[in-house]
Design an enzyme around this catalytic site. Structure first.
Site, PDB file in Angstrom:
ATOM      1  CG  HIS A  10       9.021  41.871 -49.209  1.00  0.00           C
ATOM      2  ND1 HIS A  10       9.762  42.081 -48.067  1.00  0.00           N
ATOM      3  CD2 HIS A  10       9.898  41.502 -50.174  1.00  0.00           C
ATOM      4  CE1 HIS A  10      11.037  41.856 -48.337  1.00  0.00           C
ATOM      5  NE2 HIS A  10      11.146  41.494 -49.601  1.00  0.00           N
ATOM      6  CG  HIS A 104      15.632  44.069 -53.725  1.00  0.00           C
ATOM      7  ND1 HIS A 104      15.945  42.990 -52.941  1.00  0.00           N
ATOM      8  CD2 HIS A 104      16.334  45.110 -53.228  1.00  0.00           C
ATOM      9  CE1 HIS A 104      16.804  43.377 -52.005  1.00  0.00           C
ATOM     10  NE2 HIS A 104      17.053  44.657 -52.160  1.00  0.00           N
TER      11      HIS A 104
END
Length: 111
Positions: A10, A104
């Site tokens: 990410h 996450h």
């Protein structure tokens, strides 16, 4: 998933995201299929990590900072390399924190 994998998935080392290129990396191939979508946070790892600094328990946390985001969304079911569209926005993000580290990506705009 852990902090290192979160960063790999990410937090790119560039702000110039080419979805068709980056999403063909093996980390985004799940069970031989292209991942449906992935959001990239255009920021330093230190700034993203700070979201979890006050999280004493393992839970989802909404950032107070708005981040520049680039989401790659698969545009068709096709063999690799899969085609992707790109959506950019600036918004708060929700991440799951474990041991005061993001592990996450849980969502954009709300938890």
């Amino acid at each position: 998933q852990n902090w290192a994998k979160f960063q790999e998935k990410h937090i790119p080392n560039t702000s110039n995201i080419n979805c068709n290129t980056i999403m063909d990396k093996s980390i985004y191939i799940v069970g031989g299929q292209c991942k449906e979508r992935n959001t990239f946070i255009i920021s330093s790892a230190t700034t993203v990590k700070a979201i979890c600094s006050g999280a004493s328990t393992n839970r989802n946390v909404l950032s107070t900072t708005r981040f520049q985001l680039n989401t790659c969304i698969r545009s068709a079911t096709a063999p690799r390399p899969c085609p992707y569209n790109s959506r950019t926005e600036t918004n708060v993000i929700c991440v799951k924190c474990e041991n005061r580290l993001p592990v996450h990506f849980a969502g954009i705009g709300r938890c």
